[in-house]
Scaffold this active site. Sequence first.
Site, PDB file in Angstrom:
ATOM      1  N   TYR A 123      -0.352   5.118   1.009  1.00 43.85           N
ATOM      2  CA  TYR A 123      -0.502   6.063   1.611  1.00 43.85           C
ATOM      3  C   TYR A 123      -0.806   5.417   2.954  1.00 43.85           C
ATOM      4  O   TYR A 123      -1.781   4.720   3.287  1.00 43.85           O
ATOM      5  CB  TYR A 123      -2.066   6.724   1.280  1.00 43.85           C
TER       6      TYR A 123
ATOM      7  N   SER B 170      -2.551   1.011  -4.852  1.00 45.51           N
ATOM      8  CA  SER B 170      -3.097   1.962  -4.021  1.00 45.51           C
ATOM      9  C   SER B 170      -4.288   2.577  -4.541  1.00 45.51           C
ATOM     10  O   SER B 170      -4.608   2.289  -5.865  1.00 45.51           O
ATOM     11  CB  SER B 170      -1.998   3.234  -3.989  1.00 45.51           C
ATOM     12  N   ASN B 171      -5.081   2.848  -3.815  1.00 42.56           N
ATOM     13  CA  ASN B 171      -6.286   3.816  -4.249  1.00 42.56           C
ATOM     14  C   ASN B 171      -5.907   5.053  -4.923  1.00 42.56           C
ATOM     15  O   ASN B 171      -6.857   5.579  -5.793  1.00 42.56           O
ATOM     16  CB  ASN B 171      -7.213   4.401  -2.869  1.00 42.56           C
TER      17      ASN B 171
ATOM     18  N   ASP C  13       0.638  -1.209  -0.115  1.00 47.11           N
ATOM     19  CA  ASP C  13      -0.021   0.038  -0.018  1.00 47.11           C
ATOM     20  C   ASP C  13       0.963   1.235   0.117  1.00 47.11           C
ATOM     21  O   ASP C  13       2.015   1.038   0.429  1.00 47.11           O
ATOM     22  CB  ASP C  13      -0.797  -0.103   1.177  1.00 47.11           C
TER      23      ASP C  13
END
Length: 235
Positions: free
Chosen positions: A12, A117-118, A10
Amino acid sequence: MTAPALCIFDAYGTLLDVHSAVAKHATRIGPKADAVSALWRAKQLEYSWVRSLMRRHRDFWKLTGEALDHALRCFDIDDDALRADLLDAYLELAPYPEAADALRELRNNGIRTCVLSNGTPQMLERALRSAGIRDLLDGCFSIEAAGIFKPDPSVYEIPLKKMNVALQDATFQSSNAWDAAGAAAFGLNVFWINRAHHPAEYKDNHVTEIASLSALPRMLEQGESGNATNHLNIH
């Protein structure tokens, strides 16, 4: 478990410190700075989950701006220049101190690394390059390829397909308990980076808890699986 072929990270909160954006401008915000940062992050994630459940996708950069607007309103901050500077700072977040060394050691051990990641592709490329760690990653993948946010199962499949790695040959690393749980539910071997020493959550999905990314290369070398039935506090 033998050493994995791929470590998926990931971005963030795991490689990049999400609170460093507000910290950069804390003196302009004043004593409310930490509270503004916490609410900004909480709403950013909340909006991603709500959008996913509604099946009305909006990219993470737009949600980041909307979440910041809400946080500023809640604390009666009306400053367009500050808003612009905070959003710009979010594109250049500080890396965690151990991130580069951990990524470098993994690659030196023959393990490929990537981000899932988003964030949008543009957000991720700028942030990772600003943090000085993009060149330590073999891939950078956004949920935009799936059109839905974590922890939807379709998202965790993206790096496996893109890098042609089997599920059992990859590990997933996140500091977000909900993200770690989502990856574990998908079937990945998961390491939860619990820097804040929070109590364990989502106990029906087994993960291995470590306090820092620094511990990861050594654990993988020793054959830790990332799906332990108990939670470890390893530095």
